[in-house]
Design an enzyme around this catalytic site. Structure first.
Site, PDB file in Angstrom:
ATOM      1  N   GLY A 127      -4.261 -10.498  11.025  1.00 41.63           N
ATOM      2  CA  GLY A 127      -4.011 -11.891  10.671  1.00 41.63           C
ATOM      3  C   GLY A 127      -4.776 -12.255   9.417  1.00 41.63           C
ATOM      4  O   GLY A 127      -5.847 -12.887   9.494  1.00 41.63           O
ATOM      5  N   GLU A 244      -7.935   1.059   4.294  1.00 43.83           N
ATOM      6  CA  GLU A 244      -6.519   0.689   4.334  1.00 43.83           C
ATOM      7  C   GLU A 244      -5.811   1.086   3.036  1.00 43.83           C
ATOM      8  O   GLU A 244      -4.678   1.559   3.060  1.00 43.83           O
ATOM      9  CB  GLU A 244      -6.365  -0.821   4.559  1.00 43.83           C
TER      10      GLU A 244
END
Length: 378
Positions: A127, A244
Site C-alpha cells: 500500500g 525490489e
C-alpha cells in the site's frame, strides 16, 4: 574482471534449471493466469520451492533461509524469470516484505508472519502509491491517528497489484502530519479483510486484477501491527526497496523475447532488412547493458555496500531494454505486433509496466540526478 561463474554457482543454476524444466510446461507464463488461479498456483509452487529451501534462500538460517550469496540470489531471479516467474507475488514477500520484518519486526510479528512467508502460504500487496502520491511517495496523505492502543487509518491507495487476492497489505501511512516529508511515516501490517477496507479492481490494458484501489475508512488496527518505531518507516523502506528494484531480472525475460524475434526474422527472411537488424542490435545492446548494470549492483551487495545509486541506474537501463525489445517486436512483426497475443502486444505491457512499477523512470532519473549532483557539490 572475471565474468565466469564459480563452480558452486554454476552447479546451483544447473540444479535449479533442471527442477524448473521438469516442473513447468514450456513457455509457461504465470502472469497470463486468472488472479485467483495465479494465487493458487503460486502457493502450490511456492510450497515445492520451500521444500527445497529455494523460496527464501537469501534469508538468515535463523529464519528458515540458507544465507545464500547475492550472486545466487541473482541466479535464482534469472531462472525464475526465464521460466515465467512461477512465484508471482511471492517474490515480493521473499525479497522485501520478509527482510523488512527481519530488520524491524517485533518477536511476535516475526513469529506470526515469517514462517507463513517461508512456506509460501501467504500473499501480500504493498500500500504505497496514492492518487496524488505515486512516484513522489513521500507526499502520501493516508493518515493513521493513534487512539489508545489502536490506530485509525483513513486514506486511499491506488494501482495496488495483488490487492484483490492478497492476505495482507504492507501499508505506509502518515502518523505525524507536521513532520518533514520523509519523516512522520509509519508502516503497518494490515489484513486485507480488516473492517473498513474496500478493494476495487481498476480496469486496465493489463491482465485482470493487475491494478486495484484500496480505500481505508476508519480502519482500526492495533498498535502491535505497526512495523518498527512510530514515524520511522521511511529509512526502512529506503533500505529495502533496493531489493525490489533488482528483485526481478526483467532483462532475462526481455532477452528471451528478443532471441525468439531474431529467430522469427531469420525464418521470415527479414534478417537482412536494415530496419530489422538495427532494431534487434539496439535491443540486444540494451539487454546486455542492463545485465552488466545489475551485476554491478549485486557485486556491491556481495561486498557489503549499499548500492542505492547503481540500483536506480539499473532500473532505468532495464526499462530502456524492455522498450528497445518492444521496438524490435514492431520492426519484425509490423502491424501484426498490435494483435492480441503477439510478441509486440505482450511486450508492450511489459515495457509499460516496467516504466511505472517501483517508481517511474522519470523518478529514477531524478534520484540519480540528486545523488550525482549532490555528490559533485560536496
Amino acid at each position: 574482471m572475471n565474468f565466469d561463474w564459480s563452480a558452486e554457482d554454476a552447479a546451483f543454476r544447473a540444479e535449479l534449471k533442471g527442477f524448473l524444466d521438469a516442473e513447468l510446461p514450456a513457455d509457461f507464463d504465470a502472469f497470463t493466469l486468472d488472479p485467483h488461479d495465479q494465487k493458487a498456483f503460486s502457493k502450490a509452487f511456492g510450497a515445492k520451492l520451500a521444500d527445497k529451501g529455494w523460496l527464501v534462500p537469501a534469508w538468515p538460517r535463523a529464519y528458515g533461509g540458507l544465507d545464500q550469496s547475492p550472486w545466487q540470489q541473482l541466479i535464482l531471479s534469472e531462472e525464475m524469470v526465464a521460466h515465467g516467474e512461477p512465484r508471482t507475488a511471492q517474490y515480493m514477500c521473499v525479497n522485501w516484505v520478509g527482510p523488512a520484518l527481519i530488520l524491524a519486526g517485533s518477536d511476535e510479528q516475526k513469529a506470526y508472519h515469517l514462517d507463513r512467508i517461508r512456506r509460501g502460504d501467504v500473499t501480500w500487496c504493498q500500500g504505497f502509491s496514492e492518487p496524488d502520491a505515486g512516484s513522489d511517495l513521500a507526499s502520501l496523505r493516508t493518515r493513521a491517528v493513534r487512539d489508545g492502543d489502536d490506530y485509525v487509518i483513513n486514506g486511499e491507495k491506488i494501482w495496488t497489484s495483488y490487492a484483490d487476492v492478497a492476505d495482507f497489505c504492507f501499508l505506509l501511512a502518515r502518523t505525524d502530519s507536521d513532520a518533514p516529508r520523509h519523516q512522520g511515516i509509519s508502516i503497518f501490517l494490515v489484513p486485507t479483510d480488516a473492517p473498513g477496507l474496500t478493494i476495487t479492481e481498476i480496469p486496465s490494458i493489463f491482465s485482470e486484477g493487475a491494478f486495484n484501489q484500496c480505500v481505508f475508512e476508519n480502519v482500526r488496527v492495533p498498535a502491535s501491527w505497526r512495523l518498527g518505531p512510530e514515524n520511522a518507516g521511511w529509512p526502512i523502506i529506503r533500505q529495502l526497496l533496493v531489493n525490489e528494484r533488482i528483485g526481478v531480472a526483467r532483462f532475462r525475460r526481455a532477452g528471451q523475447t528478443l532471441d525468439r524475434l531474431a529467430q522469427m526474422a531469420v525464418e521470415q527472411d527479414l534478417i537482412d532488412d536494415p530496419l530489422v537488424t538495427d532494431a534487434l542490435a539496439k535491443a540486444q545492446a540494451a539487454c546486455d547493458a542492463a545485465r552488466v548494470l545489475i551485476y554491478r549492483v549485486v557485486d556491491e551487495k556481495a561486498k557489503g555496500s549499499a548500492p542505492d545509486l547503481n540500483a536506480y541506474v539499473y532500473r532505468v537501463a532495464t526499462t530502456r531494454a524492455e522498450r528497445a525489445v518492444y521496438d524490435a517486436c514492431m520492426a519484425v512483426e509490423g502491424a501484426g505486433g498490435l494483435i492480441k497475443g503477439s510478441f509486440g502486444a505482450l511486450q508492450f505491457g511489459h515495457a509499460l509496466a516496467t516504466g511505472i512499477a517501483t517508481g517511474t523512470t522519470e523518478m529514477q532519473l531524478n534520484l540519480i540526478a540528486r545523488d550525482v549532483v549532490g555528490t559533485a557539490r560536496n
